[in-house]
Design a protein around this motif. Structure first.
Motif, PDB file in Angstrom:
ATOM      1  N   GLY A 137       0.811  -1.211   0.000  1.00 46.77           N
ATOM      2  CA  GLY A 137       0.000   0.000   0.000  1.00 46.77           C
ATOM      3  C   GLY A 137       0.843   1.259   0.000  1.00 46.77           C
ATOM      4  N   LEU A 138       1.928   1.250   0.770  1.00 49.30           N
ATOM      5  CA  LEU A 138       2.810   2.412   0.830  1.00 49.30           C
ATOM      6  C   LEU A 138       3.470   2.675  -0.517  1.00 49.30           C
ATOM      7  N   GLN A 139       3.908   1.615  -1.188  1.00 48.37           N
ATOM      8  CA  GLN A 139       4.559   1.856  -2.472  1.00 48.37           C
ATOM      9  C   GLN A 139       3.535   2.072  -3.588  1.00 48.37           C
ATOM     10  N   ASN A 140       2.248   1.764  -3.337  1.00 50.49           N
ATOM     11  CA  ASN A 140       1.213   2.086  -4.317  1.00 50.49           C
ATOM     12  C   ASN A 140       0.957   3.587  -4.407  1.00 50.49           C
ATOM     13  N   MET A 141       1.209   4.309  -3.325  1.00 52.10           N
ATOM     14  CA  MET A 141       0.942   5.745  -3.321  1.00 52.10           C
ATOM     15  C   MET A 141       1.780   6.502  -4.346  1.00 52.10           C
ATOM     16  N   PRO A 142       3.106   6.343  -4.365  1.00 48.12           N
ATOM     17  CA  PRO A 142       3.868   7.026  -5.411  1.00 48.12           C
ATOM     18  C   PRO A 142       3.547   6.510  -6.810  1.00 48.12           C
ATOM     19  N   GLU A 143       3.125   5.263  -6.922  1.00 48.43           N
ATOM     20  CA  GLU A 143       2.721   4.754  -8.226  1.00 48.43           C
ATOM     21  C   GLU A 143       1.516   5.521  -8.746  1.00 48.43           C
ATOM     22  N   GLY A 144       0.552   5.789  -7.856  1.00 50.28           N
ATOM     23  CA  GLY A 144      -0.616   6.566  -8.254  1.00 50.28           C
ATOM     24  C   GLY A 144      -0.236   7.955  -8.710  1.00 50.28           C
ATOM     25  N   LEU A 145       0.676   8.582  -7.980  1.00 55.25           N
ATOM     26  CA  LEU A 145       1.153   9.913  -8.370  1.00 55.25           C
ATOM     27  C   LEU A 145       1.870   9.848  -9.708  1.00 55.25           C
ATOM     28  N   LEU A 146       2.659   8.794  -9.903  1.00 57.34           N
ATOM     29  CA  LEU A 146       3.399   8.628 -11.153  1.00 57.34           C
ATOM     30  C   LEU A 146       2.456   8.572 -12.345  1.00 57.34           C
ATOM     31  N   VAL A 147       1.429   7.734 -12.268  1.00 60.64           N
ATOM     32  CA  VAL A 147       0.482   7.609 -13.373  1.00 60.64           C
ATOM     33  C   VAL A 147      -0.232   8.930 -13.618  1.00 60.64           C
ATOM     34  N   ALA A 148      -0.690   9.567 -12.550  1.00 59.19           N
ATOM     35  CA  ALA A 148      -1.409  10.834 -12.698  1.00 59.19           C
ATOM     36  C   ALA A 148      -0.524  11.911 -13.309  1.00 59.19           C
ATOM     37  N   LEU A 149       0.746  11.938 -12.917  1.00 65.48           N
ATOM     38  CA  LEU A 149       1.671  12.920 -13.477  1.00 65.48           C
ATOM     39  C   LEU A 149       1.867  12.722 -14.973  1.00 65.48           C
ATOM     40  N   PHE A 150       2.094  11.481 -15.376  1.00 66.17           N
ATOM     41  CA  PHE A 150       2.305  11.218 -16.793  1.00 66.17           C
ATOM     42  C   PHE A 150       1.064  11.568 -17.610  1.00 66.17           C
ATOM     43  N   LEU A 151      -0.106  11.248 -17.088  1.00 66.53           N
ATOM     44  CA  LEU A 151      -1.327  11.555 -17.819  1.00 66.53           C
ATOM     45  C   LEU A 151      -1.586  13.057 -17.883  1.00 66.53           C
ATOM     46  N   SER A 152      -1.184  13.760 -16.843  1.00 65.98           N
ATOM     47  CA  SER A 152      -1.429  15.205 -16.813  1.00 65.98           C
ATOM     48  C   SER A 152      -0.592  15.951 -17.837  1.00 65.98           C
ATOM     49  N   TYR A 153       0.464  15.332 -18.353  1.00 66.16           N
ATOM     50  CA  TYR A 153       1.287  15.978 -19.378  1.00 66.16           C
ATOM     51  C   TYR A 153       0.547  16.048 -20.711  1.00 66.16           C
ATOM     52  N   GLN A 154      -0.486  15.213 -20.883  1.00 65.32           N
ATOM     53  CA  GLN A 154      -1.344  15.293 -22.049  1.00 65.32           C
ATOM     54  C   GLN A 154      -2.479  16.270 -21.719  1.00 65.32           C
ATOM     55  N   GLU A 155      -3.313  16.541 -22.691  1.00 67.45           N
ATOM     56  CA  GLU A 155      -4.495  17.373 -22.431  1.00 67.45           C
ATOM     57  C   GLU A 155      -5.618  16.502 -21.874  1.00 67.45           C
ATOM     58  N   ILE A 156      -5.307  15.861 -20.750  1.00 68.22           N
ATOM     59  CA  ILE A 156      -6.273  15.028 -20.050  1.00 68.22           C
ATOM     60  C   ILE A 156      -6.584  15.716 -18.727  1.00 68.22           C
ATOM     61  N   SER A 157      -7.855  15.808 -18.397  1.00 69.12           N
ATOM     62  CA  SER A 157      -8.237  16.525 -17.194  1.00 69.12           C
ATOM     63  C   SER A 157      -7.629  15.861 -15.968  1.00 69.12           C
ATOM     64  N   ARG A 158      -7.444  16.678 -14.919  1.00 71.66           N
ATOM     65  CA  ARG A 158      -6.858  16.152 -13.689  1.00 71.66           C
ATOM     66  C   ARG A 158      -7.743  15.088 -13.061  1.00 71.66           C
ATOM     67  N   TRP A 159      -9.068  15.239 -13.181  1.00 75.35           N
ATOM     68  CA  TRP A 159      -9.983  14.241 -12.614  1.00 75.35           C
ATOM     69  C   TRP A 159      -9.870  12.915 -13.360  1.00 75.35           C
ATOM     70  N   LYS A 160      -9.729  12.966 -14.683  1.00 72.58           N
ATOM     71  CA  LYS A 160      -9.574  11.731 -15.449  1.00 72.58           C
ATOM     72  C   LYS A 160      -8.243  11.061 -15.114  1.00 72.58           C
ATOM     73  N   ALA A 161      -7.195  11.871 -14.969  1.00 70.90           N
ATOM     74  CA  ALA A 161      -5.894  11.318 -14.596  1.00 70.90           C
ATOM     75  C   ALA A 161      -5.973  10.651 -13.233  1.00 70.90           C
ATOM     76  N   PHE A 162      -6.667  11.298 -12.307  1.00 65.67           N
ATOM     77  CA  PHE A 162      -6.839  10.736 -10.970  1.00 65.67           C
ATOM     78  C   PHE A 162      -7.626   9.427 -11.029  1.00 65.67           C
ATOM     79  N   LEU A 163      -8.678   9.396 -11.846  1.00 68.73           N
ATOM     80  CA  LEU A 163      -9.514   8.199 -11.954  1.00 68.73           C
ATOM     81  C   LEU A 163      -8.738   7.022 -12.545  1.00 68.73           C
ATOM     82  N   VAL A 164      -7.966   7.280 -13.610  1.00 61.29           N
ATOM     83  CA  VAL A 164      -7.172   6.213 -14.231  1.00 61.29           C
ATOM     84  C   VAL A 164      -6.151   5.676 -13.236  1.00 61.29           C
ATOM     85  N   ALA A 165      -5.503   6.596 -12.520  1.00 60.75           N
ATOM     86  CA  ALA A 165      -4.510   6.168 -11.525  1.00 60.75           C
ATOM     87  C   ALA A 165      -5.145   5.289 -10.455  1.00 60.75           C
ATOM     88  N   THR A 166      -6.326   5.665 -10.013  1.00 65.38           N
ATOM     89  CA  THR A 166      -7.020   4.872  -8.994  1.00 65.38           C
ATOM     90  C   THR A 166      -7.396   3.495  -9.515  1.00 65.38           C
TER      91      THR A 166
END
Length: 241
Positions: A137-166
């Motif tokens: 669980g602890l190492q899943n947290m930075p993984e979630g941030l990693l996915v959201a960060l990469f997705l946010s570099y595209q024109e993808i909304s922050r909520w969609k990036a958060f949802l995909v990461a989750t």
């Protein structure tokens, strides 16, 4: 079974918890992006070397751990080789090949992580399940941030990036249930799952995160951020151990 469900759900949803910061960043500068990627790399290295691998060694041996790590590295390497390349001339509402690789890789290695949680709850040591669930669980947290960060570099909304990461972590719940049921048929599954997860994370760190965090002239401060991430994860593991 109840403790298994609680542990697997908490472990899986921690991916979304790690992605929460993306909802508060309107736009990341190169400097902040590099700092966050380097910090995430430090956390993942620490989780692999001081969390997952030692836990795998506790219930197996160096041969099993080596096989598991190389399986993780090899599978991610093959994924990178065979995932079709998507040419993106300018940011669009699509996932680039690199972001897709990261999402697919984390989704894939969340499966053995979930299996590890499930199998560990069926272990003769009743505390092992909680320990593995917390560690993953602890190492899943930075993984979630990693996915959201990469997705946010595209024109993808922050909520969609958060949802995909989750969603990349939700698969762990089903994998945990499967792993719990497989304990009657497959012996020694836990160390392979933990080692696979460690190898997959190390591949991502060295192949993607470190190069990305050192590409914009922020090498020195990113190095410090990497060390802080490593130390932060050690402190967290010590608190929960």
């Amino acid at each position: 079974m109840e403790t298994l469900l609680i542990g697997s759900i908490c472990s899986a949803l921690s991916t979304g918890l790690g992605a929460l910061p993306i909802l508060f960043f309107k736009k990341l500068t190169h400097r902040w992006r590099d700092l966050l990627l380097a910090f995430t790399a430090g956390v993942m290295v620490s989780a692999s070397m001081f969390g997952l691998i030692p836990q795998a060694l506790d219930v197996s041996n160096t041969f099993v751990v080596s096989v598991g790590v190389m399986m993780g590295v090899t599978i991610l390497s093959l994924m990178e080789k065979f995932i079709p390349h998507i040419d993106v001339e300018r940011p669009q509402k699509v996932i680039s090949d690199k972001a897709f690789l990261v999402v697919a890789a984390l989704f894939l290695h969340n499966i053995p992580e979930g299996l590890s949680v499930g199998v560990s709850y069926a272990h003769v040591n009743p505390e092992l399940g909680a320990i593995v669930a917390i560690g993953i669980g602890l190492q899943n947290m930075p993984e979630g941030l990693l996915v959201a960060l990469f997705l946010s570099y595209q024109e993808i909304s922050r909520w969609k990036a958060f949802l995909v990461a989750t969603l990349t972590g939700v698969v762990e719940i089903f994998a945990a249930l499967l792993g719990y049921g497989m304990t009657h048929y497959v012996q020694g599954l836990v160390p392979y799952g933990l080692s696979f997860a460690a190898g997959a994370m190390m591949f991502i760190v060295y192949k993607e995160l470190i190069p990305e965090s050192h590409g914009d002239g922020n090498e020195r401060i990113s190095t410090f951020s990497f060390i802080f991430g490593l130390l932060a994860m050690i402190v967290l593991m010590d608190l929960f151990s």
